[in-house]
Design a protein around this motif. Sequence first.
Motif, PDB file in Angstrom:
ATOM      1  N   PRO A   1       0.786  -1.332  -0.036  1.00 44.23           N
ATOM      2  CA  PRO A   1       0.158   0.010   0.027  1.00 44.23           C
ATOM      3  C   PRO A   1       0.973   1.139   0.006  1.00 44.23           C
ATOM      4  O   PRO A   1       0.673   2.224  -0.613  1.00 44.23           O
ATOM      5  N   LEU A   2       1.932   1.213   0.705  1.00 44.72           N
ATOM      6  CA  LEU A   2       2.666   2.470   0.949  1.00 44.72           C
ATOM      7  C   LEU A   2       3.687   2.695  -0.470  1.00 44.72           C
ATOM      8  O   LEU A   2       4.102   3.817  -0.558  1.00 44.72           O
ATOM      9  N   VAL A   3       3.944   1.911  -1.068  1.00 42.86           N
ATOM     10  CA  VAL A   3       4.580   2.096  -2.577  1.00 42.86           C
ATOM     11  C   VAL A   3       3.628   1.894  -3.668  1.00 42.86           C
ATOM     12  O   VAL A   3       4.172   1.888  -4.794  1.00 42.86           O
ATOM     13  N   TRP A   4       2.488   2.010  -3.472  1.00 44.46           N
ATOM     14  CA  TRP A   4       1.663   1.872  -4.608  1.00 44.46           C
ATOM     15  C   TRP A   4       1.641   3.070  -5.654  1.00 44.46           C
ATOM     16  O   TRP A   4       1.781   2.839  -6.627  1.00 44.46           O
ATOM     17  N   PRO A   5       1.991   4.242  -4.830  1.00 41.69           N
ATOM     18  CA  PRO A   5       2.215   5.437  -5.876  1.00 41.69           C
ATOM     19  C   PRO A   5       3.404   5.248  -6.943  1.00 41.69           C
ATOM     20  O   PRO A   5       3.336   5.385  -8.287  1.00 41.69           O
TER      21      PRO A   5
ATOM     22  N   TYR B   1      -7.831   5.016 -14.340  1.00 39.11           N
ATOM     23  CA  TYR B   1      -9.196   4.850 -13.588  1.00 39.11           C
ATOM     24  C   TYR B   1      -9.110   3.541 -12.568  1.00 39.11           C
ATOM     25  O   TYR B   1      -9.496   3.550 -11.664  1.00 39.11           O
ATOM     26  N   PHE B   2      -8.575   2.563 -13.037  1.00 46.43           N
ATOM     27  CA  PHE B   2      -8.728   1.175 -12.529  1.00 46.43           C
ATOM     28  C   PHE B   2      -7.753   1.164 -11.303  1.00 46.43           C
ATOM     29  O   PHE B   2      -7.829   0.488 -10.380  1.00 46.43           O
ATOM     30  N   MET B   3      -6.711   2.163 -11.372  1.00 45.94           N
ATOM     31  CA  MET B   3      -5.338   2.022 -10.334  1.00 45.94           C
ATOM     32  C   MET B   3      -5.815   2.914  -9.356  1.00 45.94           C
ATOM     33  O   MET B   3      -4.776   3.150  -8.480  1.00 45.94           O
ATOM     34  N   ARG B   4      -6.718   3.679  -9.568  1.00 44.79           N
ATOM     35  CA  ARG B   4      -6.918   4.800  -8.538  1.00 44.79           C
ATOM     36  C   ARG B   4      -6.946   4.369  -7.117  1.00 44.79           C
ATOM     37  O   ARG B   4      -7.911   3.273  -7.258  1.00 44.79           O
ATOM     38  N   ARG B   5      -6.643   4.847  -6.134  1.00 48.72           N
ATOM     39  CA  ARG B   5      -7.036   4.530  -4.666  1.00 48.72           C
ATOM     40  C   ARG B   5      -6.716   5.686  -3.854  1.00 48.72           C
ATOM     41  O   ARG B   5      -5.920   6.577  -4.176  1.00 48.72           O
ATOM     42  N   GLU B   6      -7.425   5.877  -2.605  1.00 51.86           N
ATOM     43  CA  GLU B   6      -7.166   6.714  -1.637  1.00 51.86           C
ATOM     44  C   GLU B   6      -5.665   6.549  -1.249  1.00 51.86           C
ATOM     45  O   GLU B   6      -4.921   5.246  -1.070  1.00 51.86           O
TER      46      GLU B   6
END
Length: 297
Positions: free
Chosen positions: A211-215, A288-293
């Motif tokens: 989650p923390l390296v998702w960007p 769009y599909f990879m967007r997340r908070e």
Amino acid sequence: MVQSKKQRYLFLAFCLVPTFLMFALFTLYPLFNGLYYSFFQWSGSSSLAEFTGFDNYRKLFSDEIIPATIWHDYFLVITKVIGIMILATFFAVALTQMRIKEAPFYRIVFFFPNIMSVVVIGILWMFIYNPSLGLVNSGLEFLGLGDWTKAWLGNEKWALPSLVLPSVWAGIGLFMLMLMGGISNISKSYYEAAEIDGANGWQQFWKITLPLVWPQIKISILYIIITTLNGSFIIVQVMTKGGPNNATHVMGSYLYEEAFVKYNFGYGATIGVMILVLSLITVLIMQYFMRREKVEY
């Protein structure tokens, strides 16, 4: 130091105007020029260009080779994204969290292909795939799998998959370093707290690291997509030239053939417009599909 509005505007202009001029010269001008010539029948060497309207676009939709080139491009996109991201993530986690003493050496080894020219990589892998002297067939024969040997780049079934391995090999290092930078910025206290709570290494990876390296992962995937759709023609031209029997032609290599081999620059420009449109659509869909908070702990 106090600056007046005029000084601030002059400073911004000094920084932005040269950059915009370079962007306009090397990006916007070729883009609109290509769109303009897609409506013409032009050899590229003549001063005469015949306006044909949408004839090139009608030819594009009736061209039997175009669907195959699109499929080949997206095949490379899918396999490169999966292969590069899995291996880059694995090596990034291993070199940052497993306390390997030789980690600096492995960073250099994995990044080395990124400083090599794509042409050099293509020629190197042509020797590796050589039916008589290549490492692949020699290795299979050494293992007693001589029946599996084949002319990899000359086989219609295996030529395109054979391009995946050099493409993945050449791309791992850059994205591994990007992910290593993101992992290094994660506070060790998160892992210590998770370990106290009984989380194993796999759980820590899924709940903390990923989650923390998702960007960084998102940027890497988008970069692979863009560079593959717009640049995979280089390794195709070097290793197979679109053959055998158009089995490895991608959109870029077909554009090159039409424009610089057959001297049909108008139709080549039309293919270029198609590449631009498909690239934009693909990137927008993936965003769009990879967007997340944003994840914060």
